[in-house]
Design an enzyme around this catalytic site. Structure first.
Site, PDB file in Angstrom:
ATOM      1  N   SER A 203       0.803  -1.219   0.000  1.00 28.41           N
ATOM      2  CA  SER A 203       0.000   0.000   0.000  1.00 28.41           C
ATOM      3  C   SER A 203       0.837   1.271   0.000  1.00 28.41           C
ATOM      4  O   SER A 203       0.479   2.268  -0.624  1.00 28.41           O
ATOM      5  CB  SER A 203      -0.950   0.003   1.201  1.00 28.41           C
ATOM      6  OG  SER A 203      -1.807  -1.112   1.171  1.00 28.41           O
TER       7      SER A 203
ATOM      8  N   HIS B 253       0.481   4.557   4.196  1.00 32.91           N
ATOM      9  CA  HIS B 253      -0.201   5.274   3.114  1.00 32.91           C
ATOM     10  C   HIS B 253       0.281   6.718   3.024  1.00 32.91           C
ATOM     11  O   HIS B 253       0.602   7.209   1.937  1.00 32.91           O
ATOM     12  CB  HIS B 253      -1.710   5.245   3.335  1.00 32.91           C
ATOM     13  CG  HIS B 253      -2.298   3.873   3.233  1.00 32.91           C
ATOM     14  ND1 HIS B 253      -3.659   3.640   3.172  1.00 32.91           N
ATOM     15  CD2 HIS B 253      -1.728   2.649   3.184  1.00 32.91           C
ATOM     16  CE1 HIS B 253      -3.891   2.349   3.084  1.00 32.91           C
ATOM     17  NE2 HIS B 253      -2.738   1.718   3.100  1.00 32.91           N
TER      18      HIS B 253
END
Length: 298
Positions: free
Chosen positions: A202, A248
């Protein structure tokens, strides 16, 4: 729909000027002197007479210059290749292979996941990045456990990675992916509970998202679709339980910073040096974060 090279039709703009055959949204009055297709300033390559398009140069247009002099380049100065998604395919394959191996052997997940510092069980040594297992910062980027997790990440890699690889070139794109993922791991290591495991691509995918925003801004494309995509992903990041938001955010910031340096570096001999400097700076900041956190946990 993208128009295939060699198509007899030219993308037309409402103002009367044709659009570049490789970038239909850009008006241009320049045409390739060989095939007569419209080309923008980023695509035009100087020839003995006028300008030629990258396809004509690649297939041999007889310009009379050295082969490297007129080699077609991407907007970031990378080499135009026959397969613009090769690195993306390789990265996708690595993630899938590691996923299958992890499904077969759970010990692989324990050995490769990002753990800052795991307290030792009786008669067992402690483990984690703080204990010298720095490789976990990278190996965790290719590790997934849930099918939905790898499915979402690989879709993001394919949708965002392919166009970025084509726009940046293979080496620059690979540097963007790896450093963004490392930056996400570094921020997770810094802010998350050291005993909390983390894994997934991610961070790198968010790096690609940040880079896509920078690239679209550079090309003056409509930003609304990518802004909406970012907003949706940020909502999921902060409101979906069990997500390492640090990865993220770290990947997003690193990807945007690297992409800005890649596409805005001055053209000429200094371009590669500036691009290397930006990548090295983001990498250095990530490593400093890791070292500082390790010292704090020692």
């Amino acid at each position: 729909m993208d128009q295939a090279p060699g198509s007899p039709q030219e993308p037309q703009d409402t103002h009367g000027l044709p659009g570049c055959y490789r970038h239909p949204g850009r008006e241009t009055g320049i045409h390739c002197t060989r095939c007569e297709r419209p080309i923008c300033t980023d695509c035009m390559i100087s020839a003995s007479v006028g300008f030629q398009c990258p396809d004509c140069v690649r297939t041999g247009s007889g310009t009379g210059h050295a082969p490297d002099a007129n080699r077609p380049r991407t907007i970031a100065g990378g080499t135009v290749t026959a397969d613009p998604r090769l690195v993306t395919k390789v990265l996708l394959a690595i993630n899938l292979v590691v996923f299958v191996l992890g499904a077969v052997n759970d010990r692989l997940v324990d050995a490769l996941a990002l753990i800052g510092q795991w307290p030792p069980a009786p008669f067992l040594p402690s483990e984690g990045v703080a204990e010298g297992e720095w490789y976990r910062l990278v190996t965790s980027m290719f590790l997934h456990q849930e099918i939905w997790h790898i499915a979402f990440n690989m879709l993001g890699l394919w949708w965002l990675g392919g166009p970025l690889e084509q726009a940046l070139g293979r080496s620059r794109y690979l540097a963007l992916y790896l450093i963004s993922g490392l930056a996400g791991s570094a921020l997770t290591y810094l802010l998350a509970d050291p005993g909390q495991g983390s894994l997934g691509a991610s961070g790198a995918i968010f790096g690609l998202l940040g880079a896509t925003m920078v690239l679209m801004r550079r090309l003056r494309y409509d930003m609304r679709p990518v802004i909406a995509l970012l907003a949706i992903n940020l909502v999921i990041t902060f409101f979906w339980p069990g997500i390492a938001w640090q990865a993220h955010v770290g990947g997003l910031i690193a990807g945007a910073a690297i992409a800005y340096g890649l596409v805005h570096a001055p053209q000429g001999k200094r371009r590669t040096l500036v691009q290397l400097g930006v990548c090295a700076l983001v990498l250095l900041v990530s490593l400093v974060v890791v070292v500082a956190r390790t010292l704090a946990l020692s």
